[in-house]
Design a protein around this motif. Structure first.
Motif, PDB file in Angstrom:
ATOM      1  N   ILE A 105       1.118  -1.677   0.166  1.00 28.80           N
ATOM      2  CA  ILE A 105      -0.136   0.028  -0.058  1.00 28.80           C
ATOM      3  C   ILE A 105       0.829   0.942  -0.105  1.00 28.80           C
ATOM      4  O   ILE A 105       0.653   2.281  -1.286  1.00 28.80           O
ATOM      5  CB  ILE A 105      -0.524  -0.714   1.209  1.00 28.80           C
ATOM      6  N   ARG A 138      -5.624  -7.826  -1.708  1.00 29.40           N
ATOM      7  CA  ARG A 138      -5.927  -6.812  -0.780  1.00 29.40           C
ATOM      8  C   ARG A 138      -5.565  -5.166  -0.761  1.00 29.40           C
ATOM      9  O   ARG A 138      -6.172  -4.191  -0.807  1.00 29.40           O
ATOM     10  CB  ARG A 138      -5.599  -7.160   0.846  1.00 29.40           C
ATOM     11  N   ALA A 142      -7.733  -1.963  -1.387  1.00 27.06           N
ATOM     12  CA  ALA A 142      -7.469  -0.895  -0.391  1.00 27.06           C
ATOM     13  C   ALA A 142      -7.303   0.023  -1.205  1.00 27.06           C
ATOM     14  O   ALA A 142      -7.388   1.533  -0.662  1.00 27.06           O
ATOM     15  CB  ALA A 142      -6.468  -1.360   0.344  1.00 27.06           C
ATOM     16  N   GLN A 186     -13.438  -2.041  -3.893  1.00 21.10           N
ATOM     17  CA  GLN A 186     -12.697  -0.821  -3.483  1.00 21.10           C
ATOM     18  C   GLN A 186     -13.493  -1.529  -1.977  1.00 21.10           C
ATOM     19  O   GLN A 186     -14.539  -0.888  -2.294  1.00 21.10           O
ATOM     20  CB  GLN A 186     -12.536   0.581  -4.303  1.00 21.10           C
ATOM     21  N   GLU A 189     -11.785  -4.941   1.002  1.00 23.49           N
ATOM     22  CA  GLU A 189     -10.625  -6.141   1.245  1.00 23.49           C
ATOM     23  C   GLU A 189     -10.748  -7.145   2.457  1.00 23.49           C
ATOM     24  O   GLU A 189      -9.699  -7.987   2.557  1.00 23.49           O
ATOM     25  CB  GLU A 189      -9.259  -5.591   1.769  1.00 23.49           C
TER      26      GLU A 189
END
Length: 275
Positions: A105, A138, A142, A186, A189
């Protein structure tokens, strides 16, 4: 610094000695974040993919690769830094999975390319195995970043598992597919069914690009099975060899006993004739 050095030195050498080909490079955006999801056939994947792409791509690697002491440890750390690997501390309650997701991320939020091997480990036999639910899906859900499927071609022939020195005369390739948009999921997750659906869709595209046979089990399980089968085959081979040796020994002893008996009988017959 390490990454630029790798691009300046390693990339030209790979092009000279292996002449790798690449299709679909235009599918990777010139700027902005994206997730690169690739099959994993060989250790050499970590050379070819980062070296041939124009943009920097960051993969994750266990922190031990960067902290091992000694000359070998320093060389290993330099290599992984050079190919854009990011150390992940596997300690903690949930280990590497959560650390990898956080790292992914962070890479995406910087507007960069984040690389993932969804199988979680190298294929033990060149087949494509089930993608692990976790980092790939994920991070995608995310962040809303597109997922770009990538197929490494013939890199396992360049450097088979367990082989240090690569094979020359093999021309590997990289086939890059069109970006997959999962923005409709979106924020979902934490839904495991959605995560599995996203992962399977990516794996299907990788299979289509690579032409690999797909096996719906995890590569780690396949490796365990291959190891167990090898141990079983070795045990059976040793048992067969032992049985053959014992049979040869028994046959030899029988021949000796037969010869001794024949010699004894011949001696007795000679004595009778002498009388």
């Amino acid at each position: 610094m390490f990454y630029r050095l790798m691009k300046m030195i390693v990339a030209p050498l790979l092009r000279i000695f292996f002449r790798p080909w690449m299709e679909g490079e235009d599918n990777i955006p010139d700027e902005g974040p994206a997730i690169l999801a690739s099959n994993h056939l060989s250790f050499s994947d970590s050379f070819f993919l980062p070296a041939l792409l124009k943009r920097r791509v960051t993969f994750i690697a266990k922190a031990e690769y960067f902290t091992t002491p000694g000359l070998k440890g320093r060389l290993t750390a330099a290599f992984f830094k050079g190919v854009g690997q990011l150390p992940v501390d596997r300690s903690g309650a949930r280990g590497a999975g959560e650390a990898a997701i956080r790292s992914g991320i962070a890479v995406i939020e910087r507007g960069e390319l984040f690389g993932v091997y969804p199988e979680g480990t190298r294929s033990p036999d060149g087949k494509l195995y089930r993608g692990k639910v976790g980092g790939l899906a994920r991070v995608a859900l995310a962040t809303g970043a597109p997922v770009i499927p990538i197929a490494m071609i013939d890199t396992e022939k360049v450097q088979p598992p367990g082989q240090v020195v690569p094979n020359f005369g093999i021309r590997p390739g990289i086939r890059i597919g069109r970006p997959l948009d999962f923005s409709r999921y979106q924020g979902m997750e934490n839904d495991r069914f959605i995560l599995r659906s996203v992962t399977d869709e990516v794996m299907y595209e990788i299979m289509r690009l690579s032409g690999q046979e797909y096996v719906d089990i995890y590569a780690t399980a396949a490796k365990r099975q291959i190891t167990e089968d090898k141990k079983r085959a070795d045990a059976e081979r040793k048992a067969t060899q032992k049985a053959e040796k014992e049979a040869e020994k028994a046959a030899l002893e029988a021949e000796k006993a037969e010869a001794a008996k024949a010699e004894s009988e011949s001696g007795s017959e000679s004595e009778k004739n002498a009388e």
